[in-house]
Design a protein around this motif. Sequence first.
Motif, short mmCIF file in Angstrom:
data_model
loop_
_atom_site.label_atom_id
_atom_site.label_comp_id
_atom_site.label_asym_id
_atom_site.label_seq_id
_atom_site.Cartn_x
_atom_site.Cartn_y
_atom_site.Cartn_z
N ILE A 8 0.86 -1.17 0.00
CA ILE A 8 0.00 0.00 0.00
C ILE A 8 0.90 1.23 0.00
CG2 ILE A 8 -1.87 1.21 1.20
CD1 ILE A 8 -2.44 -1.80 0.47
N LEU A 9 0.54 2.23 -0.81
CA LEU A 9 1.24 3.51 -0.79
C LEU A 9 0.29 4.55 -0.22
CD1 LEU A 9 3.55 5.44 -1.44
CD2 LEU A 9 2.71 5.53 -3.82
N VAL A 10 0.69 5.17 0.90
CA VAL A 10 -0.10 6.21 1.56
C VAL A 10 0.61 7.54 1.32
CG1 VAL A 10 -0.92 7.13 3.77
CG2 VAL A 10 -1.03 4.66 3.31
N ILE A 11 -0.12 8.50 0.73
CA ILE A 11 0.44 9.82 0.45
C ILE A 11 -0.42 10.85 1.17
CG2 ILE A 11 1.11 11.47 -1.33
CD1 ILE A 11 1.06 9.06 -3.33
N ASP A 12 0.17 11.50 2.18
CA ASP A 12 -0.55 12.50 2.97
C ASP A 12 0.48 13.43 3.61
OD1 ASP A 12 -2.06 13.80 5.21
OD2 ASP A 12 -3.64 12.45 4.52
N ASP A 13 0.21 14.72 3.61
CA ASP A 13 1.17 15.67 4.15
C ASP A 13 1.13 15.77 5.67
OD1 ASP A 13 -1.40 16.93 3.79
OD2 ASP A 13 -0.46 18.86 4.19
N ASP A 14 0.09 15.29 6.31
CA ASP A 14 -0.01 15.35 7.77
C ASP A 14 0.70 14.15 8.37
OD1 ASP A 14 -1.07 14.75 10.46
OD2 ASP A 14 -2.44 16.42 10.07
N PRO A 15 1.81 14.38 9.08
CA PRO A 15 2.58 13.24 9.61
C PRO A 15 1.79 12.37 10.58
CG PRO A 15 3.55 15.34 10.33
CD PRO A 15 2.42 15.67 9.40
N GLY A 16 0.91 12.96 11.38
CA GLY A 16 0.12 12.17 12.31
C GLY A 16 -0.87 11.26 11.61
N ILE A 17 -1.53 11.78 10.58
CA ILE A 17 -2.48 10.98 9.81
C ILE A 17 -1.74 9.88 9.06
CG2 ILE A 17 -4.06 11.02 7.83
CD1 ILE A 17 -5.00 13.77 8.84
N ARG A 18 -0.63 10.25 8.45
CA ARG A 18 0.17 9.28 7.68
C ARG A 18 0.61 8.13 8.58
NH1 ARG A 18 3.50 13.01 5.73
NH2 ARG A 18 5.19 12.52 7.14
N GLN A 19 1.11 8.46 9.77
CA GLN A 19 1.59 7.43 10.70
C GLN A 19 0.44 6.58 11.20
OE1 GLN A 19 5.01 6.91 11.58
NE2 GLN A 19 4.02 4.99 12.11
N MET A 20 -0.71 7.20 11.50
CA MET A 20 -1.87 6.45 11.97
C MET A 20 -2.32 5.46 10.90
SD MET A 20 -5.51 6.38 11.48
CE MET A 20 -5.70 7.92 10.64
N MET A 21 -2.40 5.91 9.65
CA MET A 21 -2.81 5.01 8.57
C MET A 21 -1.82 3.86 8.42
SD MET A 21 -4.21 7.46 5.56
CE MET A 21 -5.68 8.45 5.74
N GLN A 22 -0.53 4.18 8.48
CA GLN A 22 0.49 3.15 8.36
C GLN A 22 0.37 2.14 9.50
OE1 GLN A 22 4.57 4.54 8.36
NE2 GLN A 22 5.36 2.54 7.79
N ASP A 23 0.25 2.62 10.72
CA ASP A 23 0.15 1.73 11.88
C ASP A 23 -1.06 0.80 11.77
OD1 ASP A 23 2.41 2.97 12.90
OD2 ASP A 23 1.30 4.13 14.42
N VAL A 24 -2.20 1.36 11.44
CA VAL A 24 -3.43 0.56 11.35
C VAL A 24 -3.32 -0.48 10.24
CG1 VAL A 24 -5.88 0.65 10.76
CG2 VAL A 24 -4.93 2.27 12.42
N LEU A 25 -2.87 -0.06 9.08
CA LEU A 25 -2.78 -1.00 7.96
C LEU A 25 -1.74 -2.09 8.21
CD1 LEU A 25 -3.24 1.53 5.03
CD2 LEU A 25 -4.90 -0.18 5.83
N GLU A 26 -0.65 -1.74 8.88
CA GLU A 26 0.36 -2.75 9.21
C GLU A 26 -0.18 -3.76 10.21
OE1 GLU A 26 3.90 -0.50 10.19
OE2 GLU A 26 4.49 -0.43 8.07
N GLY A 114 -11.39 -1.38 5.22
CA GLY A 114 -12.32 -2.00 4.28
C GLY A 114 -12.03 -1.60 2.85
N ALA A 115 -11.73 -0.31 2.63
CA ALA A 115 -11.43 0.15 1.27
C ALA A 115 -10.15 -0.49 0.75
CB ALA A 115 -11.30 1.69 1.26
N VAL A 116 -9.13 -0.57 1.58
CA VAL A 116 -7.86 -1.18 1.18
C VAL A 116 -8.05 -2.67 0.92
CG1 VAL A 116 -5.57 -1.82 2.05
CG2 VAL A 116 -6.38 0.55 2.25
N ARG A 117 -8.77 -3.32 1.79
CA ARG A 117 -8.98 -4.78 1.67
C ARG A 117 -9.64 -5.13 0.33
NH1 ARG A 117 -11.73 -6.27 6.58
NH2 ARG A 117 -9.68 -6.53 7.47
N THR A 118 -10.48 -4.26 -0.17
CA THR A 118 -11.17 -4.48 -1.46
C THR A 118 -10.18 -4.73 -2.60
OG1 THR A 118 -12.96 -3.04 -0.75
CG2 THR A 118 -12.76 -3.41 -3.12
N TYR A 119 -9.01 -4.10 -2.52
CA TYR A 119 -8.04 -4.16 -3.62
C TYR A 119 -6.85 -5.07 -3.36
CZ TYR A 119 -10.98 -0.35 -4.85
OH TYR A 119 -12.10 0.40 -5.13
N CYS A 120 -6.81 -5.69 -2.20
CA CYS A 120 -5.72 -6.60 -1.87
C CYS A 120 -6.25 -8.02 -1.84
CB CYS A 120 -5.10 -6.23 -0.53
SG CYS A 120 -4.36 -4.59 -0.53
N VAL A 121 -5.54 -8.92 -2.49
CA VAL A 121 -5.98 -10.30 -2.58
C VAL A 121 -5.20 -11.16 -1.59
CG1 VAL A 121 -6.20 -12.29 -4.12
CG2 VAL A 121 -6.51 -9.99 -4.99
#
Length: 121
Positions: A8-26, A114-121
Amino acid sequence: MNQERNNILVIDDDPGIRQMMQDVLEIYGYNVLTACDGGQGISTLTSMKHPPSVIVLDLMMPGLNGWDFLDFQRNNPQYADVPVVICSAYGESAKSVRAQKVLVKPVKLDSLVGAVRTYCV
Protein backbone atom coordinates in the motif's frame (compact mmCIF):
# COMPACT_ATOMS: atom_id res chain seq x y z
CA MET A 1 -1.87 -12.67 1.52
CA ASN A 2 0.12 -12.56 -1.68
CA GLN A 3 3.17 -10.41 -0.89
CA GLU A 4 3.03 -8.56 -4.23
CA ARG A 5 -0.66 -7.77 -3.64
CA ASN A 6 0.06 -6.62 -0.11
CA ASN A 7 1.77 -3.26 -0.77
CA ILE A 8 0.00 0.00 0.00
CA LEU A 9 1.24 3.51 -0.79
CA VAL A 10 -0.10 6.21 1.56
CA ILE A 11 0.44 9.82 0.45
CA ASP A 12 -0.55 12.50 2.97
CA ASP A 13 1.17 15.67 4.15
CA ASP A 14 -0.01 15.35 7.77
CA PRO A 15 2.58 13.24 9.61
CA GLY A 16 0.12 12.17 12.31
CA ILE A 17 -2.48 10.98 9.81
CA ARG A 18 0.17 9.28 7.68
CA GLN A 19 1.59 7.43 10.70
CA MET A 20 -1.87 6.45 11.97
CA MET A 21 -2.81 5.01 8.57
CA GLN A 22 0.49 3.15 8.36
CA ASP A 23 0.15 1.73 11.88
CA VAL A 24 -3.43 0.56 11.35
CA LEU A 25 -2.78 -1.00 7.96
CA GLU A 26 0.36 -2.75 9.21
CA ILE A 27 -1.67 -4.26 12.07
CA TYR A 28 -3.79 -5.87 9.34
CA GLY A 29 -0.68 -7.30 7.67
CA TYR A 30 -0.14 -4.80 4.86
CA ASN A 31 3.27 -3.51 3.82
CA VAL A 32 2.86 0.27 3.86
CA LEU A 33 5.10 2.78 2.15
CA THR A 34 4.45 6.46 2.83
CA ALA A 35 5.08 9.80 1.19
CA CYS A 36 4.51 13.36 2.42
CA ASP A 37 3.39 14.89 -0.90
CA GLY A 38 2.78 14.07 -4.54
CA GLY A 39 6.42 14.49 -5.53
CA GLN A 40 7.64 12.06 -2.91
CA GLY A 41 4.71 9.82 -3.83
CA ILE A 42 5.90 9.69 -7.46
CA SER A 43 9.46 8.92 -6.32
CA THR A 44 8.26 6.14 -4.03
CA LEU A 45 5.91 4.71 -6.65
CA THR A 46 8.55 4.60 -9.38
CA SER A 47 11.10 2.99 -7.04
CA MET A 48 8.81 0.07 -6.13
CA LYS A 49 9.63 -3.31 -7.68
CA HIS A 50 5.89 -3.93 -8.24
CA PRO A 51 3.13 -1.32 -8.33
CA PRO A 52 1.17 -1.18 -5.08
CA SER A 53 -2.18 -2.89 -4.70
CA VAL A 54 -3.78 0.45 -3.83
CA ILE A 55 -2.79 4.07 -3.30
CA VAL A 56 -4.33 6.02 -0.41
CA LEU A 57 -4.11 9.68 -1.43
CA ASP A 58 -4.79 13.05 0.16
CA LEU A 59 -5.64 15.80 -2.33
CA MET A 60 -4.67 19.02 -0.55
CA MET A 61 -0.91 19.01 -0.01
CA PRO A 62 1.84 21.59 -0.50
CA GLY A 63 4.19 21.13 -3.44
CA LEU A 64 2.82 18.49 -5.77
CA ASN A 65 -0.72 17.90 -4.57
CA GLY A 66 -2.99 14.91 -5.02
CA TRP A 67 -4.33 16.08 -8.38
CA ASP A 68 -0.75 16.44 -9.69
CA PHE A 69 0.03 12.94 -8.48
CA LEU A 70 -3.10 11.57 -10.19
CA ASP A 71 -2.08 13.24 -13.47
CA PHE A 72 1.27 11.45 -13.32
CA GLN A 73 -0.24 8.12 -12.31
CA ARG A 74 -2.96 8.11 -14.94
CA ASN A 75 -0.59 9.14 -17.73
CA ASN A 76 1.81 6.28 -17.02
CA PRO A 77 0.52 2.91 -18.25
CA GLN A 78 2.55 1.02 -15.64
CA TYR A 79 0.54 2.72 -12.84
CA ALA A 80 -2.71 3.84 -14.49
CA ASP A 81 -4.70 0.82 -13.32
CA VAL A 82 -3.63 0.99 -9.67
CA PRO A 83 -6.77 1.72 -7.60
CA VAL A 84 -6.82 5.01 -5.70
CA VAL A 85 -8.63 5.67 -2.43
CA ILE A 86 -8.94 9.40 -1.85
CA CYS A 87 -8.85 10.54 1.79
CA SER A 88 -9.71 14.22 1.89
CA ALA A 89 -11.38 16.75 4.14
CA TYR A 90 -12.76 18.25 0.94
CA GLY A 91 -15.39 15.66 0.10
CA GLU A 92 -17.07 17.78 -2.58
CA SER A 93 -13.76 18.39 -4.40
CA ALA A 94 -12.91 14.72 -4.18
CA LYS A 95 -16.16 13.71 -5.92
CA SER A 96 -14.82 15.20 -9.17
CA VAL A 97 -11.85 12.82 -9.06
CA ARG A 98 -12.27 9.47 -10.76
CA ALA A 99 -11.22 7.41 -7.77
CA GLN A 100 -12.33 3.96 -6.76
CA LYS A 101 -13.33 5.23 -3.31
CA VAL A 102 -13.55 8.58 -1.53
CA LEU A 103 -13.24 8.72 2.25
CA VAL A 104 -13.89 12.06 3.95
CA LYS A 105 -11.53 13.07 6.77
CA PRO A 106 -11.59 12.40 9.59
CA VAL A 107 -11.45 8.88 8.17
CA LYS A 108 -13.00 6.05 10.15
CA LEU A 109 -10.34 3.39 10.51
CA ASP A 110 -12.69 0.53 9.67
CA SER A 111 -13.64 2.36 6.44
CA LEU A 112 -9.96 2.74 5.53
CA VAL A 113 -9.20 -0.92 6.18
CA GLY A 114 -12.32 -2.00 4.28
CA ALA A 115 -11.43 0.15 1.27
CA VAL A 116 -7.86 -1.18 1.18
CA ARG A 117 -8.98 -4.78 1.67
CA THR A 118 -11.17 -4.48 -1.46
CA TYR A 119 -8.04 -4.16 -3.62
CA CYS A 120 -5.72 -6.60 -1.87
CA VAL A 121 -5.98 -10.30 -2.58
